[in-house]
Motif scaffolding. Structure first.
Motif, short mmCIF file in Angstrom:
data_model
loop_
_atom_site.label_atom_id
_atom_site.label_comp_id
_atom_site.label_asym_id
_atom_site.label_seq_id
_atom_site.Cartn_x
_atom_site.Cartn_y
_atom_site.Cartn_z
N SER A 167 0.85 -1.19 0.00
CA SER A 167 0.00 0.00 0.00
C SER A 167 0.88 1.24 0.00
CB SER A 167 -0.91 0.02 1.23
OG SER A 167 -1.78 -1.08 1.25
N CYS A 168 0.34 2.31 -0.54
CA CYS A 168 1.05 3.58 -0.55
C CYS A 168 0.04 4.67 -0.23
CB CYS A 168 1.69 3.82 -1.91
SG CYS A 168 2.38 5.48 -2.14
N ALA A 169 0.22 5.32 0.90
CA ALA A 169 -0.67 6.41 1.31
C ALA A 169 -0.06 7.73 0.86
CB ALA A 169 -0.84 6.40 2.81
N ALA A 170 -0.83 8.49 0.10
CA ALA A 170 -0.36 9.75 -0.46
C ALA A 170 -1.00 10.94 0.24
CB ALA A 170 -0.66 9.80 -1.95
N SER A 171 -0.23 12.01 0.40
CA SER A 171 -0.75 13.25 0.96
C SER A 171 0.02 14.42 0.37
CB SER A 171 -0.63 13.25 2.49
OG SER A 171 0.72 13.13 2.88
N GLY A 172 -0.59 15.61 0.46
CA GLY A 172 0.07 16.80 -0.03
C GLY A 172 -0.07 17.03 -1.52
N LEU A 173 -0.93 16.27 -2.18
CA LEU A 173 -1.17 16.43 -3.61
C LEU A 173 -2.61 16.09 -3.92
CD1 LEU A 173 0.42 13.41 -5.56
CD2 LEU A 173 -0.31 13.35 -3.19
N THR A 174 -3.09 16.60 -5.05
CA THR A 174 -4.44 16.25 -5.49
C THR A 174 -4.34 14.88 -6.14
OG1 THR A 174 -4.86 18.61 -5.87
CG2 THR A 174 -6.45 17.03 -6.78
N TYR A 175 -4.50 13.88 -5.31
CA TYR A 175 -4.16 12.50 -5.68
C TYR A 175 -4.84 12.05 -6.96
CZ TYR A 175 -3.71 7.45 -5.21
OH TYR A 175 -3.45 6.12 -5.44
N SER A 176 -6.09 12.39 -7.12
CA SER A 176 -6.86 11.88 -8.26
C SER A 176 -6.38 12.45 -9.59
CB SER A 176 -8.34 12.15 -8.07
OG SER A 176 -8.58 13.54 -7.99
N TYR A 177 -5.51 13.45 -9.55
CA TYR A 177 -4.98 14.03 -10.78
C TYR A 177 -3.65 13.39 -11.21
CZ TYR A 177 -8.26 17.98 -10.34
OH TYR A 177 -9.38 18.78 -10.26
N TYR A 178 -3.08 12.57 -10.34
CA TYR A 178 -1.72 12.10 -10.54
C TYR A 178 -1.63 10.67 -11.07
CZ TYR A 178 0.67 16.08 -8.55
OH TYR A 178 1.18 17.33 -8.34
N CYS A 179 -0.67 10.48 -11.96
CA CYS A 179 -0.25 9.14 -12.33
C CYS A 179 0.47 8.54 -11.13
CB CYS A 179 0.74 9.18 -13.49
SG CYS A 179 0.15 10.09 -14.93
N MET A 180 0.27 7.25 -10.91
CA MET A 180 0.92 6.57 -9.79
C MET A 180 1.61 5.32 -10.31
SD MET A 180 0.25 8.48 -7.19
CE MET A 180 0.90 7.40 -5.91
N THR A 234 -0.99 -6.95 -9.64
CA THR A 234 -2.09 -6.07 -10.03
C THR A 234 -1.97 -4.75 -9.30
OG1 THR A 234 -3.57 -7.97 -10.36
CG2 THR A 234 -4.59 -5.80 -10.16
N ILE A 235 -1.94 -3.67 -10.07
CA ILE A 235 -1.90 -2.33 -9.48
C ILE A 235 -3.32 -1.77 -9.45
CG2 ILE A 235 -1.45 -1.21 -11.73
CD1 ILE A 235 0.31 0.81 -10.23
N SER A 236 -3.64 -1.07 -8.38
CA SER A 236 -4.95 -0.45 -8.27
C SER A 236 -4.85 0.79 -7.38
CB SER A 236 -5.98 -1.43 -7.69
OG SER A 236 -5.60 -1.83 -6.38
N ARG A 237 -5.87 1.59 -7.41
CA ARG A 237 -5.88 2.81 -6.61
C ARG A 237 -7.27 3.08 -6.08
NH1 ARG A 237 -3.68 7.31 -10.37
NH2 ARG A 237 -4.23 8.68 -8.62
N ASP A 238 -7.31 3.72 -4.92
CA ASP A 238 -8.56 4.17 -4.34
C ASP A 238 -8.44 5.68 -4.20
OD1 ASP A 238 -10.72 4.90 -2.73
OD2 ASP A 238 -10.64 3.05 -1.57
N ASN A 239 -9.05 6.41 -5.10
CA ASN A 239 -8.89 7.86 -5.09
C ASN A 239 -9.62 8.51 -3.92
OD1 ASN A 239 -7.27 7.74 -7.33
ND2 ASN A 239 -8.80 8.52 -8.76
N ALA A 240 -10.58 7.83 -3.34
CA ALA A 240 -11.27 8.37 -2.17
C ALA A 240 -10.38 8.28 -0.93
CB ALA A 240 -12.57 7.61 -1.93
N LYS A 241 -9.46 7.32 -0.94
CA LYS A 241 -8.57 7.13 0.21
C LYS A 241 -7.14 7.59 -0.05
CE LYS A 241 -11.09 3.14 2.06
NZ LYS A 241 -11.00 1.70 2.49
N ASN A 242 -6.92 8.15 -1.23
CA ASN A 242 -5.56 8.60 -1.60
C ASN A 242 -4.54 7.49 -1.42
OD1 ASN A 242 -6.79 11.04 -1.99
ND2 ASN A 242 -5.43 12.21 -0.67
N THR A 243 -4.89 6.30 -1.86
CA THR A 243 -4.05 5.13 -1.63
C THR A 243 -3.84 4.34 -2.91
OG1 THR A 243 -4.81 5.00 0.66
CG2 THR A 243 -3.74 3.06 -0.24
#
Length: 121
Positions: free
Chosen positions: A21-34, A69-78
């Motif tokens: 898991s990777c928890a992100a902060s300090g950025l508009t997560y849903s706009y970013y490539c991960m 498998t890579i996945s993201r949860d934009n509601a959780k910034n994860t």
């Protein structure tokens, strides 16, 4: 200040599974490539998997296709990386990274500190 904090690494036997898991902060997560990258001792860093902002487009290294498998949860910034059928050659430090443009490239702008994955035979 952008922060990316990885977790979920550990030691497993061949054939085992881990979920990073990777928890992100300090950025508009849903706009970013991960993406997830890895680096083994004595080797260059390599791309493992990358994901577009909405999760619609992905990249996988040939060595992990069908197993990771890579996945993201934009509601959780994860960001997640589900790793199955692990092999000793998957042993490496795994890094989470973020970038605001051009998702499928080698070098990203922001990086986490990494989490170690060790697979024993």
């Amino acid at each position: 200040q952008v922060q990316l904090v990885e977790s979920g690494g550990g030691s497993v036997q061949t054939g085992g599974s881990l979920r990073l898991s990777c928890a992100a902060s300090g950025l508009t997560y849903s706009y970013y490539c991960m993406g997830w990258f890895r680096q083994a001792p004595g080797k260059e860093r390599e791309r493992v998997a990358q994901l577009s902002p909405r999760g619609t487009n992905t990249y996988y290294a040939d060595s992990v296709k069908g197993r990771f498998t890579i996945s993201r949860d934009n509601a959780k910034n994860t960001l997640y990386l589900q790793m199955n059928s692990l092999k000793p050659e998957d042993t490496a430090m795994y890094y989470c990274a973020a970038d605001g443009a051009n998702c499928f490239k080698y070098d990203y702008l922001y990086w986490g500190q990494g989490t170690q994955v060790t697979v024993s035979s």
